[in-house]
Design a protein around this motif. Structure first.
Motif, PDB file in Angstrom:
ATOM      1  N   GLU A  18       0.826  -1.205   0.000  1.00 56.84           N
ATOM      2  CA  GLU A  18       0.000   0.000   0.000  1.00 56.84           C
ATOM      3  C   GLU A  18       0.862   1.259   0.000  1.00 56.84           C
ATOM      4  OE1 GLU A  18      -3.269   2.488   2.658  1.00 56.84           O
ATOM      5  OE2 GLU A  18      -2.895   0.367   3.153  1.00 56.84           O
ATOM      6  N   GLU A  23       2.179   1.899  -3.448  1.00 54.52           N
ATOM      7  CA  GLU A  23       1.152   2.387  -4.366  1.00 54.52           C
ATOM      8  C   GLU A  23       0.807   3.845  -4.089  1.00 54.52           C
ATOM      9  OE1 GLU A  23       0.058   1.334  -7.016  1.00 54.52           O
ATOM     10  OE2 GLU A  23       0.313  -0.845  -7.035  1.00 54.52           O
ATOM     11  N   ARG A  24       0.770   4.204  -2.838  1.00 52.51           N
ATOM     12  CA  ARG A  24       0.383   5.573  -2.482  1.00 52.51           C
ATOM     13  C   ARG A  24       1.492   6.587  -2.762  1.00 52.51           C
ATOM     14  NH1 ARG A  24      -4.183   6.593   0.522  1.00 52.51           N
ATOM     15  NH2 ARG A  24      -5.273   4.790   1.419  1.00 52.51           N
ATOM     16  N   SER A  40       4.763   5.488  -6.685  1.00 54.04           N
ATOM     17  CA  SER A  40       4.342   5.135  -8.049  1.00 54.04           C
ATOM     18  C   SER A  40       4.119   3.645  -8.238  1.00 54.04           C
ATOM     19  CB  SER A  40       5.381   5.635  -9.076  1.00 54.04           C
ATOM     20  OG  SER A  40       5.576   7.026  -8.939  1.00 54.04           O
ATOM     21  N   GLY A  41       3.824   2.943  -7.146  1.00 54.87           N
ATOM     22  CA  GLY A  41       3.526   1.516  -7.243  1.00 54.87           C
ATOM     23  C   GLY A  41       4.733   0.628  -7.413  1.00 54.87           C
ATOM     24  N   ALA A  48       4.965  -2.968  -5.810  1.00 58.35           N
ATOM     25  CA  ALA A  48       3.756  -3.298  -5.053  1.00 58.35           C
ATOM     26  C   ALA A  48       3.230  -4.691  -5.389  1.00 58.35           C
ATOM     27  CB  ALA A  48       2.679  -2.248  -5.297  1.00 58.35           C
ATOM     28  N   LYS A  49       3.233  -5.039  -6.681  1.00 55.39           N
ATOM     29  CA  LYS A  49       2.732  -6.360  -7.072  1.00 55.39           C
ATOM     30  C   LYS A  49       3.575  -7.479  -6.472  1.00 55.39           C
ATOM     31  CE  LYS A  49       1.593  -9.264 -11.100  1.00 55.39           C
ATOM     32  NZ  LYS A  49       1.763 -10.441 -10.268  1.00 55.39           N
ATOM     33  N   TYR A  98       2.654  -7.743  -2.824  1.00 56.32           N
ATOM     34  CA  TYR A  98       1.313  -8.328  -2.695  1.00 56.32           C
ATOM     35  C   TYR A  98       1.343  -9.829  -2.953  1.00 56.32           C
ATOM     36  CZ  TYR A  98      -3.510  -9.481  -4.084  1.00 56.32           C
ATOM     37  OH  TYR A  98      -4.745 -10.075  -4.215  1.00 56.32           O
ATOM     38  N   TYR A 157      -3.275  -9.639  -8.681  1.00 52.89           N
ATOM     39  CA  TYR A 157      -3.144  -8.213  -8.388  1.00 52.89           C
ATOM     40  C   TYR A 157      -3.495  -7.383  -9.625  1.00 52.89           C
ATOM     41  CZ  TYR A 157      -1.215  -3.955  -6.325  1.00 52.89           C
ATOM     42  OH  TYR A 157      -1.059  -2.690  -5.801  1.00 52.89           O
ATOM     43  N   PHE A 186      -6.013   2.971  -8.609  1.00 50.52           N
ATOM     44  CA  PHE A 186      -5.520   2.865  -7.238  1.00 50.52           C
ATOM     45  C   PHE A 186      -6.562   2.215  -6.341  1.00 50.52           C
ATOM     46  CE2 PHE A 186      -5.493   4.569  -2.909  1.00 50.52           C
ATOM     47  CZ  PHE A 186      -4.250   4.121  -2.478  1.00 50.52           C
ATOM     48  N   LYS A 188      -6.500  -1.484  -6.716  1.00 57.61           N
ATOM     49  CA  LYS A 188      -5.318  -2.064  -6.073  1.00 57.61           C
ATOM     50  C   LYS A 188      -5.474  -2.072  -4.557  1.00 57.61           C
ATOM     51  CE  LYS A 188      -2.354  -0.477  -9.848  1.00 57.61           C
ATOM     52  NZ  LYS A 188      -1.342   0.513 -10.267  1.00 57.61           N
TER      53      LYS A 188
END
Length: 493
Positions: free
Chosen positions: A339, A342-343, A346-347, A350-351, A354, A394, A400, A403
């Motif tokens: 998270e 992502e916030r 720029s992500g 993140a994947k 996750y 994901y 956003f 996600k």
């Protein structure tokens, strides 16, 4: 692992760690200054586990709709119908036991500071913050700056915002000490969480900071962004293992606190039934964890404990006596990092974070599934969701909100069974899972959406907090006025 004895009496928890006590000295005759770190730390850790893993796990699990009160039973009706008040033992003892635990933790911290023992200082500060964070998320304003001071009989209550700011200051102070220059005893077997591995305590403290900042994304967006961005830019190390208490066995007083308090001490295994909310979500997604969470049978619509069908038709929650107790699990750490990326970054990554989190939770349940004393259950081997594909893939190219929905939903499922309080807080912060606009009996009900308790007394509302116990408000003139249970905590305004 040291032997841990948890005696749960009316949701109050007495702890003994008999393998670390000095048998030549009666602990009852010792002053706080006489207690060694090796004696006081295990009791402090198990005190945190007792409150978080029993009182708050039960309330959080029902309010985050993992379970519903069993038809024909009454143990948790006040929780399930939102009438939990100021004198109910499950909440009142949680408040009392929290401050009892903080008394020992803060004694360790005070002595460690005086001795310049920065190892124990960091451990105590982290435990203090962990417990205080949950307390303020349940109640809002709490005694913090004046709490556990023997010279202050009626401590002032700090606002929730003040507590949040103070916790960050305290963590930064402890993290800023030079652990390499720590004086005196070194944590070892008395550290029931990491066995004296201070690098993991640093990661635990960092991950707590991340959690505190994330909780403020809606109420204090600039504070959250500045805090988390600074951590990302500093390449801060977060938990890559579980912060947990292990070593529980299937015997009276030495099993997981949630199992002990609900299944064993109440002398029934039938109090908690599968809530339609989580049960329907797992069923709809063909999630093999369903058979590890609940027995076969139908779920209970949330709060429908007067259902005339009878209790024998409903699925029962499965709790395991040996289950580790997680303060922050590896997968929770990964999902928080996802998270944050992502916030505020720029992500980036993140994947990967996750996917690793989903895989880690499936791995944990596959371990449960292979225990010798587990019931005959389908294997998780080869399940497509282990690779975070299929229904749980994901949405890397999504919005956003899509996600965040994936991240928080997986955090909700991964919080089963003992971390329902965290998923309850996250639901209020994010609105994920979504709230149903129709009853769960309606054909238009969407699996996994939260539903108001059938017997809830708040109309279309949900509980937002716990109420200050009568024992506190009747003796502390500085206690705030009790507000309705529907009053939002400050970060959810």
């Amino acid at each position: 692992m040291k032997k841990i004895i948890l005696l749960l009496i009316g949701f109050g928890i007495l702890i003994s760690c008999d393998s670390v006590l000095d048998i030549n000295r009666d602990p009852d005759n010792l002053t706080p200054d006489d207690l060694t770190f090796a004696v006081e730390l295990p009791a402090s850790i198990t005190a945190v586990a007792g409150v978080q893993g029993s009182n708050w796990a039960l309330i959080g699990g029902i309010w985050s709709q993992m379970w519903s009160q069993s038809p024909g039973s009454s143990q948790y009706r006040v929780v399930d119908n939102y009438t939990l008040g100021t004198t109910d033992a499950i909440a009142e003892s949680g408040w009392r036991n929290t401050y009892d635990g903080l008394l020992d933790i803060r004694n360790i911290k005070k002595k460690a500071l005086a001795a310049e023992n920065w190892n124990y200082y960091l451990i105590a500060t982290t435990l203090e913050t962990y417990l205080s964070h949950m307390l303020t998320d349940w109640y809002g304003d709490i005694p913090y700056s004046e709490a556990n001071d023997p010279l202050i009989f009626q401590p002032n209550f700090d606002t929730g915002e003040q507590v949040y700011d103070a916790m960050i200051v305290d963590l930064d102070d402890a993290l800023g000490r030079n652990l390499g220059a720590s004086v005196g005893d070194t944590p070892g077997g008395d550290d029931l969480v990491f066995g004296g591995d201070m690098s993991n305590w640093v990661k635990f403290a960092n991950t707590l900071k991340l959690k505190i900042f994330l909780r403020q994304t809606e109420a204090r967006a600039s504070v959250a962004q500045a805090g988390i961005t600074a951590m990302i830019n500093a390449n801060t190390a977060f938990l890559d293992t579980d912060a947990s208490l292990t070593g529980f066995t299937d015997a009276p007083n030495v099993s997981n606190p949630l199992f002990e308090s609900d299944k064993r001490q109440l002398n029934t295994a039938l109090n908690l039934r599968a809530s339609t909310t989580m049960h329907s979500y797992l069923t709809d997604n063909l999630d093999p964890r369903l058979a590890l969470f609940y027995t076969t049978g139908n779920p209970v619509d949330q709060g429908d404990y007067n259902n005339p069908a009878g209790p024998n038709t409903f699925a029962v929650s499965i709790l395991y006596p040996e289950t580790d107790l997680y303060f922050i699990s590896h997968e929770e750490s990964l999902l928080m990092q996802a998270e944050a990326m992502e916030r505020y970054n720029s992500g980036t990554g993140a994947k990967v974070l996750y996917d690793a989190a989903v895989q880690e939770n499936f791995r944990k349940w596959e371990v449960v599934n292979t225990r010798e004393n587990s019931p005959a259950l389908p294997t998780l081997d080869g399940a497509p969701f282990v690779a975070a594909s299929g229904a749980y893939e994901y949405p890397a190219t999504g919005t956003f909100d899509e996600k965040l929905t994936a991240i928080i939903t997986q955090k909700w499922v991964a919080s089963y069974p003992g971390n329902g309080a965290e998923s309850f807080f996250e639901w209020h912060r994010t609105g994920i899972p979504a709230t149903s606009t129709v009853p769960q009996t309606d054909s238009g009900y969407v699996p996994g959406e939260f539903a108001v308790s059938v017997n809830g007394v708040l109309g279309s509302g949900f509980p937002q907090r716990l109420l200050y116990p009568a024992g506190e408000t009747s003796t502390n003139l500085n206690a705030p006025a009790i507000v309705p249970i529907t009053t939002s905590i400050w970060w959810n305004q």
